[in-house]
Design a protein around this motif. Structure first.
Motif, PDB file in Angstrom:
ATOM      1  N   PRO A 412       0.787  -1.217  -0.110  1.00 36.60           N
ATOM      2  CA  PRO A 412       0.130   0.018   0.041  1.00 36.60           C
ATOM      3  C   PRO A 412       0.849   1.216   0.238  1.00 36.60           C
ATOM      4  O   PRO A 412       2.171   1.281   0.697  1.00 36.60           O
ATOM      5  CB  PRO A 412      -0.930  -0.124   1.152  1.00 36.60           C
ATOM      6  CG  PRO A 412      -0.852  -1.559   1.783  1.00 36.60           C
ATOM      7  CD  PRO A 412       0.463  -2.025   1.061  1.00 36.60           C
ATOM      8  N   TYR A 415      -2.072   7.251   2.128  1.00 36.61           N
ATOM      9  CA  TYR A 415      -3.449   7.164   2.034  1.00 36.61           C
ATOM     10  C   TYR A 415      -3.837   8.417   1.625  1.00 36.61           C
ATOM     11  O   TYR A 415      -3.475   9.706   1.724  1.00 36.61           O
ATOM     12  CB  TYR A 415      -3.635   7.200   3.577  1.00 36.61           C
ATOM     13  CG  TYR A 415      -5.435   7.205   3.968  1.00 36.61           C
ATOM     14  CD1 TYR A 415      -6.193   6.211   3.344  1.00 36.61           C
ATOM     15  CD2 TYR A 415      -5.964   8.294   4.459  1.00 36.61           C
ATOM     16  CE1 TYR A 415      -7.541   6.061   3.346  1.00 36.61           C
ATOM     17  CE2 TYR A 415      -7.468   8.383   4.748  1.00 36.61           C
ATOM     18  CZ  TYR A 415      -8.157   7.204   4.179  1.00 36.61           C
ATOM     19  OH  TYR A 415      -9.521   7.203   4.355  1.00 36.61           O
ATOM     20  N   THR A 532       3.391   2.717   5.903  1.00 39.71           N
ATOM     21  CA  THR A 532       2.321   3.379   5.030  1.00 39.71           C
ATOM     22  C   THR A 532       0.937   3.101   5.547  1.00 39.71           C
ATOM     23  O   THR A 532      -0.040   3.908   5.951  1.00 39.71           O
ATOM     24  CB  THR A 532       2.353   2.857   3.494  1.00 39.71           C
ATOM     25  OG1 THR A 532       2.280   1.447   3.376  1.00 39.71           O
ATOM     26  CG2 THR A 532       3.626   3.392   2.831  1.00 39.71           C
ATOM     27  N   LEU A 533       0.789   1.742   6.161  1.00 37.81           N
ATOM     28  CA  LEU A 533      -0.584   1.441   6.842  1.00 37.81           C
ATOM     29  C   LEU A 533      -0.852   2.192   7.955  1.00 37.81           C
ATOM     30  O   LEU A 533      -2.000   2.602   8.499  1.00 37.81           O
ATOM     31  CB  LEU A 533      -0.724   0.139   6.947  1.00 37.81           C
ATOM     32  CG  LEU A 533      -0.870  -0.968   5.551  1.00 37.81           C
ATOM     33  CD1 LEU A 533      -1.090  -2.530   6.040  1.00 37.81           C
ATOM     34  CD2 LEU A 533      -2.172  -0.255   4.840  1.00 37.81           C
ATOM     35  N   HIS A 536      -1.935   5.475   6.900  1.00 38.10           N
ATOM     36  CA  HIS A 536      -3.493   5.217   6.961  1.00 38.10           C
ATOM     37  C   HIS A 536      -4.327   5.139   8.280  1.00 38.10           C
ATOM     38  O   HIS A 536      -5.093   6.031   8.284  1.00 38.10           O
ATOM     39  CB  HIS A 536      -3.838   4.004   6.092  1.00 38.10           C
ATOM     40  CG  HIS A 536      -3.173   3.828   4.717  1.00 38.10           C
ATOM     41  ND1 HIS A 536      -3.820   3.225   3.940  1.00 38.10           N
ATOM     42  CD2 HIS A 536      -2.331   4.418   4.038  1.00 38.10           C
ATOM     43  CE1 HIS A 536      -3.164   3.058   2.804  1.00 38.10           C
ATOM     44  NE2 HIS A 536      -2.132   4.032   2.795  1.00 38.10           N
ATOM     45  N   GLU A 537      -3.781   4.486   9.160  1.00 37.34           N
ATOM     46  CA  GLU A 537      -4.658   4.520  10.547  1.00 37.34           C
ATOM     47  C   GLU A 537      -4.585   6.017  11.127  1.00 37.34           C
ATOM     48  O   GLU A 537      -5.590   6.520  11.592  1.00 37.34           O
ATOM     49  CB  GLU A 537      -3.879   3.500  11.358  1.00 37.34           C
ATOM     50  CG  GLU A 537      -4.544   3.638  12.885  1.00 37.34           C
ATOM     51  CD  GLU A 537      -3.418   2.731  13.585  1.00 37.34           C
ATOM     52  OE1 GLU A 537      -4.271   1.921  14.538  1.00 37.34           O
ATOM     53  OE2 GLU A 537      -2.524   2.858  13.620  1.00 37.34           O
ATOM     54  N   LYS A 540      -6.811   8.487   9.293  1.00 41.74           N
ATOM     55  CA  LYS A 540      -8.282   8.077   9.572  1.00 41.74           C
ATOM     56  C   LYS A 540      -8.596   8.692  11.035  1.00 41.74           C
ATOM     57  O   LYS A 540      -9.692   9.067  11.425  1.00 41.74           O
ATOM     58  CB  LYS A 540      -8.608   6.601   9.566  1.00 41.74           C
ATOM     59  CG  LYS A 540      -8.510   6.160   8.101  1.00 41.74           C
ATOM     60  CD  LYS A 540      -8.718   4.717   8.084  1.00 41.74           C
ATOM     61  CE  LYS A 540      -8.597   4.451   6.441  1.00 41.74           C
ATOM     62  NZ  LYS A 540      -8.447   2.728   6.212  1.00 41.74           N
ATOM     63  N   THR A 558      -1.835  11.711   2.181  1.00 45.84           N
ATOM     64  CA  THR A 558      -0.670  11.000   2.794  1.00 45.84           C
ATOM     65  C   THR A 558      -0.355  11.501   4.177  1.00 45.84           C
ATOM     66  O   THR A 558      -0.494  10.898   5.308  1.00 45.84           O
ATOM     67  CB  THR A 558       0.746  11.206   1.871  1.00 45.84           C
ATOM     68  OG1 THR A 558       0.267  10.880   0.526  1.00 45.84           O
ATOM     69  CG2 THR A 558       1.692  10.355   2.520  1.00 45.84           C
TER      70      THR A 558
END
Length: 797
Positions: A412, A415, A532-533, A536-537, A540, A558
């Motif tokens: 991934p 984001y 990267t994840l 994302h977290e 969010k 990002t």
């Protein structure tokens, strides 16, 4: 005798296998002048899993000088390793290939001796020289230690050449030292008064005439030996100037000896770029202005010397387009050589001034000190990562895997939130400071930490990451590397050392990408995904935090989040809201990380921008909000306004100036609550009346050879083919066969290059393909359309 202690800055590095063992050569710039350091009888090392020792020993009889030694090190697979020590570095390459045939990896055999010597001593560019035997400007078998603070004053020369259209050498200019000179092919004018004919006055440099090109090369060699610069700068210096000089020397049966000690250039080709050359030379650094600007993340519509000098300096030196320029150079060479000499050295002057204006030499030096790479090696993120990581990893008890141990696999990226298109008042943007480096520091993401975590028994000593990854709390390398660089950058910003700050920022931000690069020995999709994840977290959770406070997040990318404050705020109030959000979000991260994970919070969100007015368009032809494309009217704390464009036609070089100017004018009027309908109709009318013809030029890049375009031939290729057909007919060199940039307009007969435009302009094309898409993207959210406003103008056409 023993050398006195001195500090130096590494310019070039080299290794060779000599009879007594591998020799390493470093050329240093010091306050006392250039110094060559030679380290003799150096042993090279690689590693092999101990279970393969017998297989390695079977090869030792055929390779005298190899030895093996048990070590307190292990592979990422937890296997103990044995060190293989070689008298000559090339022996390791032969052994590696022999073992590959047996399916046995020889680890770190590709780390070159001059790089390993520096990295294992934590040296990047600045060095302290101790001991050794000194003979004039050479020191043999001394010790080198880090001297990270040392920066010498480098002696710089700007080099430029002029040639015929077929690359026949006419002149060589050198500037930057007191010995400013142009070497010109030909005989001097018969009368001294002709020296200034057409040249604009007396010359403040030496113009030396040479009867042959061989004499030009020999005088150039002598100049370099006499003036002895540390750095050569230029524009496309390697791919053109030095290449032509080398070709000329070869054709003349002489040597081009520009390196220190009158040594030649050690030409190499790029393995991945056909025709791209490297030109290392002993003791001198070659810095191309184009490469340096790109490395420092400068952006221009074109990196031609004319465009960059006009942009940075407000002046240039153009004498016409590509064809007029070649014709004028030819005329000056035949009729007015002093004028050609002035033109030649003018290029050198512009390059020197661009380097000064953009602080490129300082950036290149700071980048070398930061990365551990040679000053003229651009790119190299993987090599820089390895330079910092390998010695620290060894001290944690591990050797590095080889490239390709883990198969390439997608992972991934950053984001990017779905956007909410439309016009907004009062939007604030918050931005996570160096998001990926801060994630590495906070959550201890690290190759060694990942291996340690995966093999640990005590869960309390682990940090859990995304997708089931775990990292050791105690044993890791990358978080400390990033922390050191982070603190150095904070200090650089405090002392306003912008080149150093930029170099540190670029290095830190490259680390996540390096872990996701398949040609890096530490490539691991799980590692880069853990970064990267986590991003994302974070985005969010930040969105939830903001919307719980009754604001609306309309976009995020990002590390940035765009927050609509839901009603119009004064600039002062908007800044106050943003400041409060920053404080509360950072406090929330501090508390939650400590309570839920037992981690110190090193994440930091900052206030970036307040947009008094903001526009987020849709994807063309749909109702879905676009990504990475927006515009806004920003206002700083002092009330200063600025129009900002990201990803729109206004910010893209492949749209015409007509489109960019139109978009800027329309958005500016709407953002400032000014009448805009008359602007749209007047603009369309002026286009159809032929009043904007100078804004209709497309400038696009040909990314491949012309003969590579077989189907779906784009307009720029059609224009380039027309241009080169015309060039052939008029006996001019073809310009576009191998790619490049083409300028053309759309006519009733299709695309036509500026070199040979014959047909009438297709104004309908510009109206419907350039203005209408831009206008409708802006007008439709406010209930208007381009067609409705311009019906009468279209009727005129």
């Amino acid at each position: 005798m023993t050398s006195t202690e001195l500090k130096g800055f590494i310019l070039t590095r080299h290794w060779r296998d000599a009879p007594a063992g591998t020799e390493i050569e470093y050329w240093l710039a010091t306050d006392a002048g250039p110094v060559k350091v030679v380290l003799t009888s150096q042993t090279s090392v690689a590693f092999v899993a101990t279970r393969h020792r017998a297989a390695v020993e079977a090869h030792l009889m055929a390779m005298p000088g190899l030895q093996m030694r048990e070590l307190e090190l292990k592979t990422f697979h937890q296997e103990p390793v044995t060190g293989v020590y070689a008298k000559h570095f090339r022996q390791l390459g032969r052994l590696m290939r022999a073992l590959q045939a047996q399916g046995i990896p020889l680890l770190e055999a590709d780390v070159r001796p001059h790089d390993r010597y520096l990295m294992e001593r934590f040296i990047t560019a600045g060095v302290l020289v101790e001991g050794g035997r000194a003979d004039r400007s050479t020191i043999v078998d001394c010790k080198l230690k880090p001297a990270p603070e040392f920066r010498p004053v480098l002696k710089v020369v700007s080099l430029d050449i002029e040639t015929s259209q077929h690359e026949a050498l006419y002149s060589i200019a050198l500037d930057g030292t007191q010995d400013r000179v142009v070497f010109m092919l030909g005989e001097p004018p018969p009368e001294p008064s002709e020296q200034s004919s057409g040249s604009g006055g007396p010359m403040d440099f030496s113009l030396i005439y040479c009867p042959t090109r061989k004499a030009m090369i020999e005088k150039l060699n002598d100049w370099f030996e006499r003036n002895d610069p540390d750095v050569i700068i230029g524009w496309n210096a390697i791919q053109f100037d030095l290449r032509v000089l080398q070709k000329t020397a070869n054709e003349c049966g002489t040597q081009l000896l520009l390196g220190r000690e009158r040594r030649p250039i050690e030409w190499r080709t790029h393995p991945g770029k056909q025709g791209y050359l490297f030109a290392p030379m002993p003791g001198r650094v070659i810095i191309d202005g184009i490469d340096a600007l790109k490395a420092a993340v400068w952006s221009f519509p074109s990196f031609s010397l004319e465009t960059v000098s006009q942009t940075l300096l407000g002046e240039g030196k153009a004498i016409g387009d590509e064809y007029d320029k070649m014709a004028e150079i030819e005329r000056r060479y035949q009729e007015d050589k002093p004028a050609l000499a002035l033109y030649n050295i003018r290029d050198c002057e512009l390059v020197l001034r661009i380097f000064d204006k953009a602080k490129l030499l300082q950036f290149v030096m700071e980048r070398a000190q930061t990365t551990g790479l040679q000053a003229d090696h651009f790119g190299g993120s993987i090599a820089a990562f390895s330079h910092h990581y390998l010695p620290r990893m060894h001290r944690q008890g591990y050797v590095a895997p080889n490239v390709g141990e883990i198969a390439s696999k997608a992972y991934p990226g950053g984001y990017v939130m779905d956007s909410k298109p439309g016009f907004y008042d009062s939007v604030v943007v918050l931005d996570y400071k160096s998001l990926y480096p801060s994630i590495i520091r906070t959550f201890l993401v690290d190759p060694v930490g990942f291996i340690e975590g995966s093999n640990a028994g005590d869960a309390t000593m682990l940090v859990k990451g995304p997708q089931g990854t775990v990292f050791s709390r105690e044993k890791h390398c990358l978080p400390e590397i990033v922390t050191t660089l982070w603190r150095a950058r904070d200090e650089a910003k405090r002392t306003k050392n912008e080149p150093l700050s930029q170099a540190l920022k670029l290095l830190m931000n490259s680390f996540a990408g390096v872990l996701g690069a398949a040609d890096c020995r530490f490539f691991n999709p799980k590692l880069v995904s853990a970064i990267t994840l986590r991003g994302h977290e974070m985005m969010k959770l930040t969105r939830e935090f903001v919307e719980d406070r009754d604001y609306e997040v309309i976009y995020g990318d990002t590390d940035s989040i765009f927050i609509w404050l839901r009603r119009t705020h004064t600039n002062e109030n908007a800044h106050a809201v943003a400041t409060t959000l920053v404080r509360d979000i950072n406090a929330w991260w501090t508390n939650s990380l400590r309570e839920e994970h037992g981690l110190q919070n090193l994440l930091e969100i900052e206030f970036d921008t307040h947009y008094k007015k903001f526009f987020m368009p849709t994807i063309r032809g749909s109702d879905v909000g676009s990504k990475k494309r927006y515009a806004g009217l920003s206002v700083d704390a002092n009330g200063k306004e600025e129009m900002v464009y990201r990803g729109l036609e206004m910010a893209r070089s492949d749209w015409t100036p007509l489109a960019r100017q139109f978009q800027e004018g329309l958005l500016s009027r709407i953002f400032h609550d000014e009448p805009y309908k008359e602007f749209v109709t007047d603009y369309a009318e002026a286009l159809l009346a032929g009043k904007m013809d100078d804004l209709l030029i497309y400038r696009k890049r040909l990314r491949h050879r012309l003969d590579a375009y077989l189907v779906n031939v784009p307009p720029q290729v059609r224009a380039a083919r027309i241009a080169d057909d015309h060039n052939s007919r008029v006996n001019r060199p073809r310009q576009y066969q191998n790619g490049g940039w083409i300028r053309y307009v759309m006519t009733r007969s299709g695309p036509e290059p500026m070199e040979i435009r014959q047909s009438r302009i297709d104004y309908e094309h510009y109206l419907t393909r350039q203005l209408q898409p831009i206008a409708d993207a802006i007008l439709q959210p406010i209930g208007e359309s381009f067609m409705a406003l311009t019906t009468s103008q279209r009727g005129l056409f």
